[in-house]
Each structure stands twice: as structure tokens, then as C-alpha cells.
Design a protein around this motif. Sequence first.
Motif, short mmCIF file in Angstrom:
data_model
loop_
_atom_site.label_atom_id
_atom_site.label_comp_id
_atom_site.label_asym_id
_atom_site.label_seq_id
_atom_site.Cartn_x
_atom_site.Cartn_y
_atom_site.Cartn_z
N ALA A 77 0.83 -1.21 0.00
CA ALA A 77 0.00 0.00 0.00
C ALA A 77 0.87 1.26 0.00
N GLN A 78 2.00 1.20 0.70
CA GLN A 78 2.90 2.37 0.73
C GLN A 78 3.67 2.48 -0.58
N ARG A 133 1.93 4.35 -2.94
CA ARG A 133 2.00 5.80 -2.73
C ARG A 133 3.39 6.31 -3.09
N PRO A 140 0.96 2.32 10.11
CA PRO A 140 -0.30 1.65 9.76
C PRO A 140 -0.41 0.25 10.38
N ILE A 148 -3.49 -0.98 12.68
CA ILE A 148 -4.33 -2.10 12.27
C ILE A 148 -4.32 -3.21 13.32
N ASN A 173 -6.81 2.24 6.14
CA ASN A 173 -5.83 2.17 7.23
C ASN A 173 -4.49 1.59 6.80
N HIS A 174 -4.50 0.88 5.68
CA HIS A 174 -3.23 0.38 5.17
C HIS A 174 -2.41 1.50 4.54
N GLN A 175 -3.11 2.56 4.10
CA GLN A 175 -2.42 3.59 3.33
C GLN A 175 -2.21 4.90 4.06
N THR A 176 -3.18 5.28 4.88
CA THR A 176 -3.07 6.60 5.52
C THR A 176 -2.51 6.46 6.93
N PHE A 177 -1.63 7.37 7.30
CA PHE A 177 -1.05 7.28 8.64
C PHE A 177 -0.57 8.64 9.14
N LEU A 178 -0.72 9.67 8.31
CA LEU A 178 -0.17 10.97 8.69
C LEU A 178 -1.18 11.78 9.51
N GLU A 180 -1.27 14.01 4.12
CA GLU A 180 -1.59 12.81 3.34
C GLU A 180 -1.52 13.13 1.84
N ARG A 219 -12.64 8.82 5.40
CA ARG A 219 -11.25 8.39 5.40
C ARG A 219 -10.91 7.69 4.09
N SER A 251 -5.46 11.18 -1.74
CA SER A 251 -4.00 11.19 -1.59
C SER A 251 -3.33 10.44 -2.74
#
Lengths: 282, 297, 298
Positions: free
Chosen positions: B169-170, B173, B194, B198, C102-107, C113, C157, C164
Motif C-alpha cells: 500500500a505504501q 503511494r 499503519p 491495524i 488504514n493500510h495507506q493513511t497514517f499521517l 496525506e 477516510r 491522496s
Amino acid sequence: MAEQAIEVTNLTFEYPDTEEPVLKDISFSIDYGEILGIIGPTGAGKSTLAMCVNGLVPQVINGEMEGDIKVKGMNVHESNVAAMSEHVGFVFQEPENQLSQMTIEEEIAFGMGNLGVPREEMLGRIKDALSQVSLEGFEERSPLALSGGQQQRLAIAAVLAMRPTIMIMDEPTSMLDPKGKNEVYDVLKNLKAYGMTGIIIDHEVERIAAYCDKVLVLDGGEVQMFGTTEEVFTKIDRLHELTLHAPQVTEFLSQYNQQFDGKLDLATTVKKAVEVYESANK
Amino acid sequence: MNSLYMPKDSLIHSLDPRTKMIFVAFVVASSFIMNDPALQLLLLVALFPLVVIAKLVKPYLISIQFLLLFAVLIMTVHGIYNPIGVTPVFEIFGGLTFKYESMVYASVMSFRILVIGTGAVLFVMTTHPSDMASALVKWKVPHSFAFILLSTFQIIPIIAREAKIVMEAQQARCLDVKGNIIQRVKNLVPMFAPLFIITFMKVHQLSYVLECRAFSRKGNKTSLRETNIGSLDYSFLLGMLAVLVFEIYLKLFMMGSLQLTTDALLTYSLIGTWVVCGFMLIKFLFKRVQGKVGGVN
Amino acid sequence: MKAQTNNGEGAETMQPYMSVKNVSHVYPNGVTAVKDIDLDIYEGEVVAILGSNGSGKTTLVKHFNGLLTPTKGEITVGGLNTKKEKISKLSSLVGYVFQNPNHQTFLPSVRKELEYGCTNLKMSESEMEERVNKAIELFELEDKLEDNPFDLNSSQRKEVAMASIMAVSPKVIVLDEPTTGQDHKGCKRVLDLVRMFKEHGHIVVLITHDMHLIGELNCRTIVMNQSRKIADDQADIVFSHKGIMKEAGLQPPQITSFANDLSNLDSSKTYLTVDSILSWIKENKEKKEEAVQIGSGS
């Protein structure tokens, strides 16, 4: 009035970190053997309401609660969640998060073990529960090796083995593929045949219309509509106001009536809708 | 794969987990009592029949390989460089001298690793984690502790899978996961933040589920898995006791007169481990090359 | 069955933006997840990929941004061979929105983001600002920029995660189960977003189980089953193949089953939405009335 399976009166609940109650003055009741569908937009308070019925709210998830909830005549807040688990089973949305044991039989035995069910009885109940969700022969497998639909059925079996009379399911199929959804709803159909009382939260109104006896529409923490499936889903304008919709066939019949000055009854299932439409358009 | 447990139908498997836990303690104790390379080796050889009875020869050999790697390292490095050594035994590459005292020290240490490793492998591979949990409960270990132990086995593969998804997933990005060390250290945040959230959510949800399954209910609990100490366990326990008594006797009264450890034994066991490790290395390289060749086709 | 592209004529002569040629993927554990897939995706297309879990759809899509590379065959994206490019480079062309935000966003803020992808690509300050502002405008996030994504509800979300990815302004956007767990309003929002992405010149790839969504879009639909592509056509045509639907364990939207059961509809057509049946009835009534008028006129 005779004793109801679930009776909620003037229930108001507020989480500690919010300014407005998430549930406002909610009253409704369902009889033994009835299945209630709860629908409403995200954030309407559906899950919170469901968790009030078995006491998770406010005993585990804290907040300020007013009003009364009676399950089978017992006052829920005089009991605790563990004691309620013999009467009310709860199935959550994510199948995998509900599983904690190494094998399927142990998963089913876990709840019973906590209730102190003797081992000999466990074996029989495991067999029954597995056949109720059509997972016979899977006893020794790891829950993690199952598909999503199978995992959710296992979660249901684990609850069934504790022999509750009431089942609450919070969006049990929303994470599943169509096959998994069908599998789970087939199990629900069986439960209904066994005379189980139930509450189902789901966004798929077509499914709700096909399986539930009554529907409760929640929005902004308030009961907006409550009645039989027919009563609720035929009030289409009201549903649209609440950003919801009726089953597609009902939507169709209603629009047909509007556009072509028809007087068709608003059916909520495919079968009935076909009958209604065909008899008017011979 | 949830745990290292290997379901087999064997005498060792059918022992009560408590017996096997005592067995592990016994092996550890023995390896410290028998403070001599020859006796350690004897112990190792004596444990092997149990592996055979448990029908675990192949998985045992696979898992013990890694410990053997340690053993070789310890024996070689310590044998040459440990300062306690005085008496030279033999020399390699003209100058690197293996000394007797160092070799004794290194052999005891590495054989001990192998002995304890064998005991642990025997326990882990023949004991179902759930049985271990319920055995612990019988020893009055709190239910919640036994549950945590057990659910750890369950959550590890789940976390591993989630970690993989988070990494993908990262990467989606535009995060470059293959970079220099600084880049990689920086990447720990988008990986672990994350994953932490999770996992936390999963455990949090599980706590509600446990509540709904009456986990916090006071009173007697029952278990599907029955573990019972039977006659087999008693004879096994007695056997262990007898061996232990003998070991202590040996240690206290015979050590002076018994001199099993010789230069030859030390040298052969060192060379032996080298040879085995050499084999492993060749096999590993062979597989690598085969993989490469296969990949081209 | 030859795929008909959404933009109709001229598509055949156009170069596909993304081209999957005879691709198979075998995982290291020996499981074949996709087998012999041929697929061309053109500019302006919306492509839905259907199939039950484990049918290979996610494995296939992970090839588009290089998360996986084919063990057989080859894939080109915007003229680049995915085997030879970095994932980060490919991800700037193919944005992949994962199912669980939740796997991708964390900021800690929505703005961070949105900027994250551009930072990873080491874009210049001005270019980043331009792209991020575009995403803010597209998703109408102006007043949420300083919010923590974790304070937002699940559908918001999800949208932030989508925004993003869009902030890098990829040509292709892949949405993995965008409507799962969403209420009616959320599903409608996804539908609107997909249409908007298309209008802005993006190619949209949807992995979904949501038959209502596909029904409304009536887009090109690919059905995967047991690692293979078993259908690739316009949704109404795919939905009319009962055999394929059954094989893949799919059920058309309720309204389609309803229409199939009616006796006086045009049975050569498959109806995917309420409106499509209504407009057919309207047309048919008008025709009948005309016929009556002509009949009475003569």
C-alpha cells in the motif's frame, strides 16, 4: 402487553468524548421469532444501538446511558455481558477479528468453555453448530485457512453453540464477496426457521426486505421509521429524504406509478413485484 | 502455518504437555550437570531415539541445522581465540592453533545448545499449543495469560500478512522501499504506523468478541481438549528421575576417575560439524544455482 | 468475445494505454494466481473487474503498478515495460487505492496525506502545490485539510485515501472495493467520483463486488474465475450470459432479475437499472400509441 423478546424504552446514550448523544430517546420492541433489520446512514448509531442490547454498551464501551432495555424480560444493565452471552449472541462485521483459536472445533468450544459447558455436551453442540452453518467435516482445520464467508459462518457457529435465543449481527456480510454473502444469508434463513429472534444491520435493503419481518430506520440517533418491512419500504419519499432507498423493485414500481399514472401495489421482493406488474400489464 | 506443531501419532505426542514441560526442564538441568563434552555428546545421542519415537526425524534435522551453524561458529572461534586455552592440539593454515581447554569450553557450550535445542524442538513439535495452554491452566496459570500465549500463535501470521499489504500500500503511494540505509530507516514510519494501528484495531475488536463469548465470566471453565496424566506419563517421569539421580551420582563421585574427553574426540567432533556444515552449504548453493537455471527456462 | 471500448469508434486503431500480453503469475509457493491473461485498456475507459475472492483479480491488478511482475508474458503501461521500471515510477502513472484506508493513511493531517506521494517522488515545491490543490478541489477537501484522518468517519477516510493517491495525478486510478461497507450515500458518491475521474481524462479500474455500481456505470466488465479471464465486455452483455454469471458466482442487481422474470419486456436486452426499464416502457407505450393512431387514422 405480553413479554417481548427485546424491549427498548426511551434509550438515550452519549459517548464521553462527544457533545451530542449518539442515540436519542429510542423505543421499540420485537417479539419472539421476529427478525428486525436496522438500516440507516453511516454514523446513525446502528452499531451502538445493537451493542446496547447485549450490554457491551455501556458496560465495556463506556458512556452515559438512560432508559431501559429488557431482553426476555431481564433488565440488561442489571446483568453483565458475559451473563447475557447465554441469551444474546453477537456477530461482528470482520470475520477474521472474531477468531482466536487454533482449530475450528476449539473456536466453537471456546465460548462454551467459558460458560462451563461439560466436555461431553460440547462435542454434541459442536456437531450441531457446524451442521447449522454447513461446515461439517472442518473440525480440525485452522480458522485462518477458511474463506471470508466460511469464517463468518464459523463465527456464527461459535455463537450458536452458546445457545442464545437472540442473535445480533452487525453488518455480517459487508466484507464478503457475493458467494460469501449468500452463504451467510442462507444460514440466517435457517435460523429464522428454527424460531430464532434476530437483529441484522445491513446496507443492502434488498436483502433486508427478503429476510426481515420488521425494519427500523435510524438517522441522527433517532428512530425515523419503525414498522413491518412492507410499511417501511413502501414509504419511498421518506426513505429518500433520509438518503436511503427502497429495494430496486420497489423503487421501480413507485416510479412506474408516478410516470404512467399506475396504481400498482409497492411490493418489496422480486417475486411479488413480478406478480403485481404482470397482473396490471396483461 | 500457525505453529511448529506437527501432528503425528506417537508416544511422545500422547504425553501430557505438563510431562513434556518437565522434560524440557530436565534436559536443561542435565545439560548443565553433565559439564563435559563427551557426556554432553552422550546426552545428545541418547535424546535421538526420542526424536525417532516421535516420528520427527526429518523436521528435527531441518530445524537443528540452524543450531548446528551456531555450534560450528562457537567451536571454531572459541577453539582458536578463547584465552583460557594453553595446550595446543592441532594447527590449521599454519598459525591458527586449536587449544585443548578452549576446545573443551567451546564444545560444552555448543553441545549444550544442541541438547537444549533438541529438547525444545521435541516439546514444540509434539505439543499442540492449545494443549499447552490448557495444561498451564491446570497448573493454576491464569486463563487470560494462557489465552494471550495461545492467541500470539494466531496473530503472528495475521500480522505478517498485514505487514505485506501495508508495504504494498505504501509502495502504491510512490514510496521507494529499496533505497540506501537512511532511506530504509525513514521507511520504518510508513511501514509500522499503519501496521500498529491495524493490529491495535484487531486486538481491540477481539476484546469485544471475547466479552461476547463470556470470557470474563467468573466460575469454572471447561475445555474441549482434555489432557490427562496417565501411566505413560508416570513411567516417563520416573525414567527422567532415575537418569537425573544417575547424572548427579556421576557428577559427584565419578568425575575424577572418568576421563572420556580426549584430543581425538574433540578434534573429530569439530571436524564432524565442519563436514556437516559444508554439506549444508553445498546443498544450499546447489539449490540456488538450480533456481537460477530454472528461472531462465 | 471482443471487447468494445467505451469511446466507441477509433478505439481499435488507437494505442492501448495499458497492455497485458499473455500474462501468468505463479507465486513462490507454486500457486498460479493468474493465467494467460490478455488485456488492453484504452484512454478514457472505465473497466470493472469482477470475480469472487481468490479468483485472481487483485493479483492481476497488482501487476499494473509493478507490485507484482508477471512470471510469464509482459505488461506495458504508458509505453513502459513494468519489469524494467521502479514501482514508485509506475505508481505515479497507476494510482492504486487499497480497500482498507488504514493500510495507506497514517499521517496526522489530510494535507500531509495529500502531499505524501509527491514528496516520495521528490517533486518540486511548486509542482506539488499545483497537483495537491487540484486534488483538494476535486474532492472538495478545503475545510478538512488540517483534520486528522483518524477523526473522520470511515467513508471520509476512504475518500482521503483516494484523494491522496489522486494528488500524484496518475493517468490510471485503480479502486479496490470502493463501496464496501458504505451506505447508500457513500455508494452514490463513489459513482459520482468514478464519472468525474473519467471526465477529467483518467482511466478508472474498479475491483468490486458491487453489482449496483456496475449496473449504473454499465462499463466494460471483466470477469475473473479461477485465475482466468472468462468474460470481457459491456456490463449488460456480460450480465446476460447466465453461464458466466453462474460460473463466477455472481448475481446481477435485483432489478435485472426482476426484468428477466417479466414476460412483456424486450428479452433481447438486459436491463441494469430502474431507469433503463422505465425508458423502455415509455418508448414502447409511445410506439403503441403511434401504432394505434396510425391504425385509427387509416
